[in-house]
Design a protein around this motif. Sequence first.
Motif, PDB file in Angstrom:
ATOM      1  N   ASN A  72     -16.017 -79.247 100.014  1.00 55.51           N
ATOM      2  CA  ASN A  72     -16.701 -79.337 101.301  1.00 55.51           C
ATOM      3  C   ASN A  72     -18.121 -79.861 101.067  1.00 55.51           C
ATOM      4  OD1 ASN A  72     -18.199 -78.665 103.684  1.00 55.51           O
ATOM      5  ND2 ASN A  72     -16.565 -77.255 104.252  1.00 55.51           N
ATOM      6  N   GLU A 110      -6.874 -79.326 111.525  1.00 50.34           N
ATOM      7  CA  GLU A 110      -7.959 -78.377 111.732  1.00 50.34           C
ATOM      8  C   GLU A 110      -8.061 -77.450 110.521  1.00 50.34           C
ATOM      9  OE1 GLU A 110     -10.092 -78.230 114.212  1.00 50.34           O
ATOM     10  OE2 GLU A 110      -9.177 -79.827 115.415  1.00 50.34           O
ATOM     11  N   LEU A 111      -9.280 -77.092 110.176  1.00 53.07           N
ATOM     12  CA  LEU A 111      -9.466 -76.159 109.064  1.00 53.07           C
ATOM     13  C   LEU A 111      -8.922 -74.797 109.467  1.00 53.07           C
ATOM     14  CD1 LEU A 111     -10.898 -76.128 106.233  1.00 53.07           C
ATOM     15  CD2 LEU A 111     -12.796 -75.004 107.398  1.00 53.07           C
ATOM     16  N   ARG A 170     -18.385 -79.851 110.369  1.00 58.84           N
ATOM     17  CA  ARG A 170     -17.052 -80.248 109.904  1.00 58.84           C
ATOM     18  C   ARG A 170     -17.001 -81.739 109.573  1.00 58.84           C
ATOM     19  NH1 ARG A 170     -15.645 -78.428 107.419  1.00 58.84           N
ATOM     20  NH2 ARG A 170     -13.434 -78.887 107.479  1.00 58.84           N
ATOM     21  N   HIS A 196     -15.710 -69.191  99.701  1.00 60.06           N
ATOM     22  CA  HIS A 196     -16.499 -70.139 100.485  1.00 60.06           C
ATOM     23  C   HIS A 196     -17.707 -69.359 100.969  1.00 60.06           C
ATOM     24  CE1 HIS A 196     -14.198 -73.852 100.640  1.00 60.06           C
ATOM     25  NE2 HIS A 196     -13.114 -73.094 100.624  1.00 60.06           N
ATOM     26  N   PRO A 248     -10.450 -81.164 106.055  1.00 57.80           N
ATOM     27  CA  PRO A 248      -9.842 -80.122 105.219  1.00 57.80           C
ATOM     28  C   PRO A 248      -9.192 -80.711 103.968  1.00 57.80           C
ATOM     29  CG  PRO A 248      -9.321 -79.741 107.519  1.00 57.80           C
ATOM     30  CD  PRO A 248      -9.994 -81.083 107.448  1.00 57.80           C
ATOM     31  N   TYR A 287     -10.856 -69.764 106.525  1.00 55.44           N
ATOM     32  CA  TYR A 287     -11.988 -70.317 105.789  1.00 55.44           C
ATOM     33  C   TYR A 287     -13.315 -69.810 106.348  1.00 55.44           C
ATOM     34  CZ  TYR A 287      -9.164 -73.625 103.097  1.00 55.44           C
ATOM     35  OH  TYR A 287      -8.268 -74.189 102.217  1.00 55.44           O
ATOM     36  N   GLN A 347      -4.985 -80.759 106.620  1.00 55.82           N
ATOM     37  CA  GLN A 347      -4.684 -80.247 107.956  1.00 55.82           C
ATOM     38  C   GLN A 347      -5.543 -80.956 109.014  1.00 55.82           C
ATOM     39  OE1 GLN A 347      -6.000 -78.341 105.411  1.00 55.82           O
ATOM     40  NE2 GLN A 347      -5.009 -76.328 105.307  1.00 55.82           N
TER      41      GLN A 347
END
Length: 270
Positions: free
Chosen positions: A119, A53-54, A43, A36, A47, A58, A51
Amino acid sequence: MRLGVTMFVTDRGMPIRDLARAAEERGFDSLYVPEHTHIPVSRRTPPAAGQDELPEEYKHTLDPLVALSFAAAATERLRLGTGILLAAQRDPIVTAKAVATLDHLSGGRVVVGVGFGWNVEEIENHGVPYARRREATRRNVLAMRALWREEVAAFDGFEPSWSWPKPVGGDLPVYVGGAAGPKLFAQVAEYAEGWMPIGGHGIKAALPALREACEKTGRPMAKVIPFGTRPTKDKLDYFAGLGVEEAVATLPSGPAEVVLPLLDRYAALI
C-alpha cells in the motif's frame, strides 16, 4: 508436515485468545497474524489481491504484537507468528524489544514473518518512499537481529546499546514474505531463515533460483513456508514432496461460527 493458520484478527471477529485456544486444541502448530498500521482513505493503491474493493478487515486489523500477547497467554505450545510484520514502517529499536518481550513471556514461541508492503500511501505515511521500502526493511531487520543477538549492539542509526530481554533461543527465526524474484531471494539469503510465498503457487519453479541465491552467500537452503494457502490432502502431499515442512492455512476474518467449522475441516488434515 506441520500446519498452522492465519487470520486477519480484528475488533469485529473471533477474539484471538479464543482462536488461539481452538487452534492449539485441534493440534495446529502455529498462528500467524498480519499487520496494517492504518489504511489511508484515499485508496490510491488498488488492493493487492485484485479485488474491486479492499476487504473491510483491512480497516480493522489489530496490532499484531499486542494481539499475539493474548494468544500467548491463552496457550502453552502454539507458535506465534507475524504474517507479516511491515518492518519498513516500524522503529527497529522499539520493535526489537517488543518482539523479544513477547518471545520471553511466551517461552520462546515467536516466529517473525516480515514483508515489504504493497500500500503505497500507507508506507509513505511512515516517511518511507515506496521505492525504498525493501532497503528500509533490510536495514530494520538487520538492526533488530543485532539487538536480539548481541549483548552490546550497534547499528547504523543507533550507538552501542543494551537491550533486554533477549529472545529465549538467543535469536528469532525470520521469514520474508512476497513473490519470487531476485530482489526478494537476495534478502532471504542474506538475513532470513526462509521464504513465505503467498498461497504456494509456483514454488517448484522458484526453488532453483532460491537455492542459487543461498549458495552465493554460503548459507544453507532456505526453508519454504507456503502462506495463506487453502490446504487439501493432495496439496499438502505436493508441498511435502518439494521438501516443505510447514504450511499455513488461511481462515476468514469473522465470528466463531464462521471460523470454527473451517478450522475443524483443516484439522482433519493434520
